[in-house]
Design an enzyme around this catalytic site. Structure first.
Site, PDB file in Angstrom:
ATOM      1  N   CYS A 284      -4.499  -1.028  -1.671  1.00 39.95           N
ATOM      2  CA  CYS A 284      -5.036   0.327  -1.676  1.00 39.95           C
ATOM      3  C   CYS A 284      -6.386   0.319  -2.389  1.00 39.95           C
ATOM      4  O   CYS A 284      -6.749  -0.646  -3.053  1.00 39.95           O
ATOM      5  CB  CYS A 284      -4.062   1.283  -2.336  1.00 39.95           C
TER       6      CYS A 284
ATOM      7  N   CYS B 155       0.886  -1.152   0.000  1.00 38.08           N
ATOM      8  CA  CYS B 155       0.000   0.000   0.000  1.00 38.08           C
ATOM      9  C   CYS B 155       0.933   1.213   0.000  1.00 38.08           C
ATOM     10  O   CYS B 155       2.124   1.086   0.262  1.00 38.08           O
ATOM     11  CB  CYS B 155      -0.905  -0.015   1.223  1.00 38.08           C
TER      12      CYS B 155
ATOM     13  N   CYS C   1      -2.132   3.491  -6.372  1.00 37.08           N
ATOM     14  CA  CYS C   1      -1.633   2.180  -5.955  1.00 37.08           C
ATOM     15  C   CYS C   1      -0.200   2.004  -6.428  1.00 37.08           C
ATOM     16  O   CYS C   1       0.111   2.336  -7.572  1.00 37.08           O
ATOM     17  CB  CYS C   1      -2.471   1.057  -6.559  1.00 37.08           C
TER      18      CYS C   1
END
Length: 167
Positions: free
Chosen positions: A88, A9, A96
């Site tokens: 994400c 993430c 992302c």
């Protein structure tokens, strides 16, 4: 052979940490040779306290967890990766990370979750959002661990992971 999973993430402070913790915890309980790591493309350098609280309440050992850069997983000393999962929320127009590094080419899949850090309702709202996110991630990790990882081709693994994301 160990099946190494990198969970990405952007800031490596909440969702990726929840996923790392849950996958390691569930794999250990199931006796599976699966190891999760988490990292970020722009790590915050700190872990969200609500993520740590949700993991601790679920019985997950968080000792040694830290926010780190995905650069740690691109060098020769990095563990060979079988799978990279981004967590994400691209639906919320989050950026992302796209992972290029590592030895060999791991299977890559996107399992998006809304950022519980943005939950409304003060601390209690955030606690609730983190716990719900932890549960959702845990459910997918259980499904991942039920796959015959040692027998799937990369294409079969990717397809199974896409199906898990859609379930």
């Amino acid at each position: 052979m160990r099946f190494n999973v990198l969970i990405l993430c952007t800031h490596n402070s909440a969702r990726s940490v929840l996923a790392e913790g849950m996958l390691n915890h569930l794999a250990r309980k199931a006796g599976k040779a699966v190891r999760a790591f988490s990292a970020g493309s722009a790590p915050s350098g700190r872990l969200n306290p609500f993520a740590l609280e949700a993991l601790t309440k679920a019985g997950v050992d968080i000792d040694g967890y830290r926010s780190k850069s995905w650069d740690e997983f691109t060098g020769a000393e990095a563990p060979p990766l079988s799978l990279v999962i981004t967590v994400c929320d691209s639906a919320a127009a989050e950026q992302c990370p796209v992972f290029f590094g590592g030895q060999g080419q791991p299977v890559k899949v996107h399992w998006g979750y809304p950022d519980p850090s943005n939950a409304e309702g003060g601390d209690e709202g955030k606690r609730r959002a983190f716990e719900l996110t932890r549960q959702a991630i845990g459910y997918r990790m259980l499904q991942l661990l039920e796959l015959p990882l040692e027998r799937l081709t990369p294409a079969e693994l990717r397809q199974a992971l896409v199906e898990i994301a859609q379930s």
